[in-house]
Design a protein around this motif. Structure first.
Motif, PDB file in Angstrom:
ATOM      1  N   ILE A 114      54.798 -11.875   4.121  1.00 50.19           N
ATOM      2  CA  ILE A 114      55.271 -12.270   2.517  1.00 50.19           C
ATOM      3  C   ILE A 114      56.737 -11.998   2.583  1.00 50.19           C
ATOM      4  O   ILE A 114      57.448 -13.076   1.877  1.00 50.19           O
ATOM      5  CB  ILE A 114      54.657 -10.938   1.788  1.00 50.19           C
ATOM      6  CG1 ILE A 114      53.284 -10.804   1.463  1.00 50.19           C
ATOM      7  CG2 ILE A 114      55.679 -10.533   0.472  1.00 50.19           C
ATOM      8  CD1 ILE A 114      52.554  -9.669   0.914  1.00 50.19           C
ATOM      9  N   GLY A 115      57.341 -11.418   3.354  1.00 49.59           N
ATOM     10  CA  GLY A 115      58.865 -11.359   3.675  1.00 49.59           C
ATOM     11  C   GLY A 115      59.458 -12.844   3.799  1.00 49.59           C
ATOM     12  O   GLY A 115      60.373 -13.040   3.115  1.00 49.59           O
ATOM     13  N   GLN A 116      58.723 -13.315   4.954  1.00 44.56           N
ATOM     14  CA  GLN A 116      59.312 -14.763   5.464  1.00 44.56           C
ATOM     15  C   GLN A 116      58.976 -15.587   4.105  1.00 44.56           C
ATOM     16  O   GLN A 116      59.825 -16.541   3.786  1.00 44.56           O
ATOM     17  CB  GLN A 116      58.459 -14.813   6.430  1.00 44.56           C
ATOM     18  CG  GLN A 116      59.027 -15.427   7.611  1.00 44.56           C
ATOM     19  CD  GLN A 116      58.273 -15.460   8.774  1.00 44.56           C
ATOM     20  OE1 GLN A 116      57.223 -15.995   9.038  1.00 44.56           O
ATOM     21  NE2 GLN A 116      58.980 -15.093   9.923  1.00 44.56           N
ATOM     22  N   ALA A 117      57.806 -15.787   3.564  1.00 41.07           N
ATOM     23  CA  ALA A 117      57.535 -16.474   2.601  1.00 41.07           C
ATOM     24  C   ALA A 117      58.505 -16.492   1.395  1.00 41.07           C
ATOM     25  O   ALA A 117      59.024 -17.305   0.888  1.00 41.07           O
ATOM     26  CB  ALA A 117      56.054 -16.381   2.069  1.00 41.07           C
ATOM     27  N   ARG A 118      59.005 -15.321   1.119  1.00 40.00           N
ATOM     28  CA  ARG A 118      59.649 -15.163   0.039  1.00 40.00           C
ATOM     29  C   ARG A 118      61.120 -15.564   0.442  1.00 40.00           C
ATOM     30  O   ARG A 118      61.646 -16.157  -0.425  1.00 40.00           O
ATOM     31  CB  ARG A 118      59.898 -13.444  -0.338  1.00 40.00           C
ATOM     32  CG  ARG A 118      60.599 -13.178  -1.699  1.00 40.00           C
ATOM     33  CD  ARG A 118      60.510 -11.758  -1.848  1.00 40.00           C
ATOM     34  NE  ARG A 118      59.242 -11.544  -2.518  1.00 40.00           N
ATOM     35  CZ  ARG A 118      58.539 -10.099  -2.019  1.00 40.00           C
ATOM     36  NH1 ARG A 118      59.050  -9.519  -1.012  1.00 40.00           N
ATOM     37  NH2 ARG A 118      57.475 -10.107  -2.534  1.00 40.00           N
ATOM     38  N   ARG A 119      61.581 -15.316   1.596  1.00 40.41           N
ATOM     39  CA  ARG A 119      62.884 -15.925   1.913  1.00 40.41           C
ATOM     40  C   ARG A 119      62.964 -17.351   1.908  1.00 40.41           C
ATOM     41  O   ARG A 119      64.014 -18.000   1.511  1.00 40.41           O
ATOM     42  CB  ARG A 119      63.195 -15.321   3.402  1.00 40.41           C
ATOM     43  CG  ARG A 119      63.670 -13.833   3.467  1.00 40.41           C
ATOM     44  CD  ARG A 119      64.467 -13.402   4.523  1.00 40.41           C
ATOM     45  NE  ARG A 119      63.385 -13.549   5.844  1.00 40.41           N
ATOM     46  CZ  ARG A 119      62.616 -12.327   5.825  1.00 40.41           C
ATOM     47  NH1 ARG A 119      62.494 -11.427   5.393  1.00 40.41           N
ATOM     48  NH2 ARG A 119      61.577 -12.687   7.019  1.00 40.41           N
ATOM     49  N   SER A 170      61.169 -19.332   0.338  1.00 42.99           N
ATOM     50  CA  SER A 170      60.434 -19.825  -0.759  1.00 42.99           C
ATOM     51  C   SER A 170      58.857 -20.584  -0.592  1.00 42.99           C
ATOM     52  O   SER A 170      58.907 -21.872  -1.018  1.00 42.99           O
ATOM     53  CB  SER A 170      61.383 -20.777  -1.713  1.00 42.99           C
ATOM     54  OG  SER A 170      62.283 -20.017  -2.048  1.00 42.99           O
ATOM     55  N   ARG A 171      57.953 -20.206   0.213  1.00 42.14           N
ATOM     56  CA  ARG A 171      56.599 -20.826   0.626  1.00 42.14           C
ATOM     57  C   ARG A 171      55.879 -19.813  -0.183  1.00 42.14           C
ATOM     58  O   ARG A 171      55.945 -19.016  -0.425  1.00 42.14           O
ATOM     59  CB  ARG A 171      56.757 -20.665   2.108  1.00 42.14           C
ATOM     60  CG  ARG A 171      57.726 -21.816   2.803  1.00 42.14           C
ATOM     61  CD  ARG A 171      57.274 -21.819   4.051  1.00 42.14           C
ATOM     62  NE  ARG A 171      57.711 -20.899   4.943  1.00 42.14           N
ATOM     63  CZ  ARG A 171      56.849 -19.929   5.584  1.00 42.14           C
ATOM     64  NH1 ARG A 171      55.602 -20.042   5.442  1.00 42.14           N
ATOM     65  NH2 ARG A 171      57.127 -18.890   6.272  1.00 42.14           N
ATOM     66  N   GLN A 172      54.433 -20.571   0.004  1.00 42.77           N
ATOM     67  CA  GLN A 172      53.224 -20.126  -0.577  1.00 42.77           C
ATOM     68  C   GLN A 172      52.387 -19.472   0.470  1.00 42.77           C
ATOM     69  O   GLN A 172      52.476 -20.097   1.735  1.00 42.77           O
ATOM     70  CB  GLN A 172      52.614 -21.128  -1.275  1.00 42.77           C
ATOM     71  CG  GLN A 172      52.981 -21.345  -2.750  1.00 42.77           C
ATOM     72  CD  GLN A 172      52.175 -22.131  -3.506  1.00 42.77           C
ATOM     73  OE1 GLN A 172      51.914 -23.225  -3.038  1.00 42.77           O
ATOM     74  NE2 GLN A 172      51.637 -21.705  -4.501  1.00 42.77           N
TER      75      GLN A 172
END
Ligand code: C2E
Length: 703
Positions: free
Chosen positions: A290-295, A297-299
């Motif tokens: 989640i942290g990575q996707a947030r940084r 901007s991925r789903q």
């Protein structure tokens, strides 16, 4: 992480304890030796210096005195020569004689002919002067005598001066020699001290290098490894190779510690049965993803998978088969995913799939389809071919939840919807689902309270003989009577109870109450009324059920045939091989068995004839349109024929009209149940009805 060097080539190791002992001993010996050498050299030098100094001082003191006496004698001699007063020169001569006899001049006797010469010189000078006084009247002779005396004195004076110079020179020579000896001794002491210091510096340096290489460096490395271990890093291959026994012990202990830590981590983060991540492993990965996707901007997509009807496999085939099935499904799920995705098992038959970096819901749908297909392939376990399937709930980050907890909850809700929609399919999470789940949870908790507060009631609906007048049996139907008196239909809560373990407690209550009711009818004299009880899928698969039924029958001394257990066609046909075993166990007790809602499922006739049944209950859906829909009429007729050819009775449900009654009678139905005769009613009303049976028959439809 480096394994402790037990399994590798054994490393020869020093004992630091022994080494430090030897080093201390060596250092003490070297110190003693050094101190001894320096002390000996310094001592002998000092002794030499002292001794030389003392001897020189004593000897030179005498010589100095002699030089002084000689100088004085020379001065007295000069004075004697010039002195005219006889008394005075006599005194001077006597003083010279006394000086000449002084011991300091004694040693010079041989060297300079000193004392004797000095004494003789004084005596000779005195005699010459006395002789001069004795002939005072002859002036020439007097002058000659004085000249002779002067010449004599000058000769002797020169001798005395020479002796004094020689002694003084010898004193200077002796002193410089002694000084040389002292400085030579001092140089030796200095050289030895410097040598010792150099050896100490070199030895100390070598010791520091040795300690750094074999003690400090490995210790620092071990401490780094321990710090890494604390941070949970993999320290494989990082442990140093050491050459000392004691550090070897430390390194081996750290190696063992790291291996234990890895084993604990495995146990903590991975599922022992399937080798997949467990709940904790998933939570850690999910937070990270989640942290990575947030940084970036991925789903992400999170899928909740539940194996359909797993419990019945477990209950009927045993845990070993259940475990085997779980392992196979786990392998198949993993096989559908990419390296970067994750599949975890939460426990039981629940799996979670995490898809990192997707481009939208279509991607997730594609993977879900693959997972459904993989899970649906037949599974062969212990010679049996099982058909498995999974229901999948999907939710997306960030649209359906911002954190792991919410995503898990929403995927679970979507999965529940997939199950409710008929299993073996997937559903994407929708906000409206949440409300349905909240409602379901509320009912679940209220059902729990209802059990505690005894809010359930049993209603009884009569099953009539074809004439529509005689009550042959009854079906027990549960009602939930809330505190305010409202009755809640089983359709509103039984499916919810079936989804949770609550159905077991509720089912047990129904069975207990039904048997109590049967016993009550017995005591009231209604001895032939059979009572049908609905069994849920969970109850049917429960290996304890036959024992419980047996106990209740014995407790109330009931004829087992008066208790009828109904299972729906779809439940019976879910795993027909398992159903056969379960029904046989119940049949062995002597109870009656019926298939409910017949015609709504997909019965396999080959299995149907293997079930130890007594009755089929035609679903009321066919009865309701029996007059208008020729297909339904045909199905009813065929079902009656099928039941009779299997030597089973046929019960028609949902008879609502006289026409339906007549039609069904014509088809040859054995029993009829429906509002046309009676609605479900409380126990008291049913007893009143039974009592009426003895009275003249009333026309049907008035119940
Ligand atoms: N429209 C119409 N309906 C009629 C007529 N005659 C009877 N019914 C209704 O049909 C249902 C018959 O029970 P079911 O098929 O076993 O279906 C039952 C059964 O599957 C389940 N159920 C009821 N009691 C229990 C229970 O104690 N345990 C379990 N596991 N399920 C139960 O709930 C279902 C619904 O029960 P009920 O609401 O009592 O609804 C009952 C009954 O009231 C009719 O002429 N017309």
């Amino acid at each position: 992480m480096s394994r402790p060097p037990t399994d590798a080539q054994p490393v020869r190791r020093l004992s630091l304890r022994r080494l430090s002992l030897w080093l201390a001993l060596g250092a003490a010996l070297a110190l003693l030796l050094g101190v001894g050498v320096v002390a000996t050299i310094a001592g002998s030098t000092l002794e030499l210096a002292e001794r030389g100094g003392q001897n020189t001082a004593t000897a030179r003191m005498e010589e100095l005195r002699a030089v002084g006496n000689l100088e004085r004698m020379i001065a007295l001699g000069d004075q004697f020569q010039t002195e005219t007063e006889p008394l005075r020169w006599r005194k001077l001569a006597l003083t010279m004689q006394a000086l000449a006899l002084h011991p300091s001049l004694g040693d010079l006797v041989d060297e300079v002919g000193g004392a004797t010469t000095a004494f003789d010189t004084a005596t000779e000078l005195l005699a010459m002067r006395e002789a001069e006084i004795a002939r005072p009247r002859v002036p020439d002779e007097l002058a000659r005598m004085a000249e002779r005396r002067e010449a004599f004195w000058l000769a002797r004076r020169a001798q005395l001066e020479e002796a004094a110079d020689r002694v003084a020179a010898s004193i200077v020579r002796e002193i410089s020699q002694a000084a040389n000896e002292i400085s030579r001794g001092t140089r030796v002491v200095l050289a030895v001290t410097l040598g010792g210091a150099l050896v100490a510096v070199l030895g100390g340096g070598a010791l520091v290098v040795l300690m750094r290489r074999h003690l400090l460096a490995p210790l620092l490395k071990v401490s780094d490894v321990l710090a890494d271990l604390r941070r949970g890093k993999d320290v494989e291959g990082n442990l140093p190779t050491v050459h000392s026994e004691e550090l070897g012990e430390v390194v081996e202990a750290v190696g063992r510690l790291s291996a234990t830590q890895r084993a604990l981590e495995r146990a903590a983060l991975y599922d022992a049965l399937t080798g997949l991540s467990n709940r904790y492993g998933l939570e850690a990965r999910l937070e990270q993803a989640i942290g990575q996707a947030r940084r970036q901007s991925r789903q992400l997509a999170l899928m909740f998978l539940d194996l359909d009807r797993f419990k019945s496999v477990n209950d009927s085939l045993g845990h070993a088969s259940g475990d085997a099935l779980l392992r196979i499904i786990a392998d198949r799920l993993s096989g559908c995913l990419r390296e970067a995705d994750l599949v975890a098992r939460l426990g039981g038959d629940e799996f979670v799939v995490l898809l990192g970096d997707i481009n939208g819901s279509a991607d997730a749908g594609l993977v879900a389809r693959k997972l459904l297909e993989a899970a649906a392939r037949p599974v062969r376990i212990e010679g049996l071919e099982l058909r498995s399937s999974v229901s999948i709930g999907i939710c997306l980050f960030p649209d359906d939840g911002q954190d792991g907890g919410t995503l898990m909850k929403h995927a679970d809700i979507a999965m529940y919807q997939a199950k409710a929609a008929g299993r073996a399919q997937f559903r994407f999470f929708e906000a409206a689902m949440n409300e349905a789940v909240v409602q379901r949870l509320r009912i679940e908790s209220e059902l729990r309270q209802a059990l505690e507060r005894n809010e359930f009631r049993l209603y009884f609906q009569p099953q009539m003989a074809p004439d529509g007048l005689r009550i042959v049996a009854a079906e027990a139907l549960i009602r939930w009577q809330r505190e305010d008196g409202t009755l809640i239909s089983p359709a509103a809560f039984i499916p919810i109870a079936e989804e949770s373990e609550l159905i077991s407690a509720i089912g047990a209550w129904v069975l207990r109450s039904a048997c109590e009711q049967l016993a009550d009818w017995q005591t009231r004299g209604f001895r032939n009324i059979r009572l049908a009880v609905n069994l849920s899928a969970r109850q049917l698969r429960d290996p304890q059920l036959p024992g419980e039924v047996e106990h209740l029958l014995a407790q109330h001394r009931l004829d087992p045939a008066l208790l009828e257990l109904e299972v729906t066609e779809s439940v019976a046909m879910e795993q027909p091989e398992v159903t056969i075993g379960n029904l046989q166990a119940l049949k062995a007790l002597g109870v009656s068995l019926a298939i409910d809602d017949f015609g709504t499922g997909y019965s396999s006739l080959s299995y149907l004839k293997l079930f130890p049944l007594d009755r089929l209950k035609l679903d009321r859906g066919f009865v309701s349109d029996i007059e208008s829909d020729p297909n339904d009429a045909m199905i009813c007729a065929a079902t009656v024929g099928l039941a009779h050819s299997l030597r089973l009775e046929l019960v028609a449900e949902g008879v609502e009209s006289g026409a339906q009654h007549a039609f069904l009678c014509e088809l040859g139905c054995d029993l009829l149940q429906g509002y046309h005769f009676h609605r479900p009613m409380p126990a008291g009303a049913f007893v009143v009805l039974l009592e009426h049976q003895h009275a003249p028959a009333s026309p049907p439809g008035q119940g």
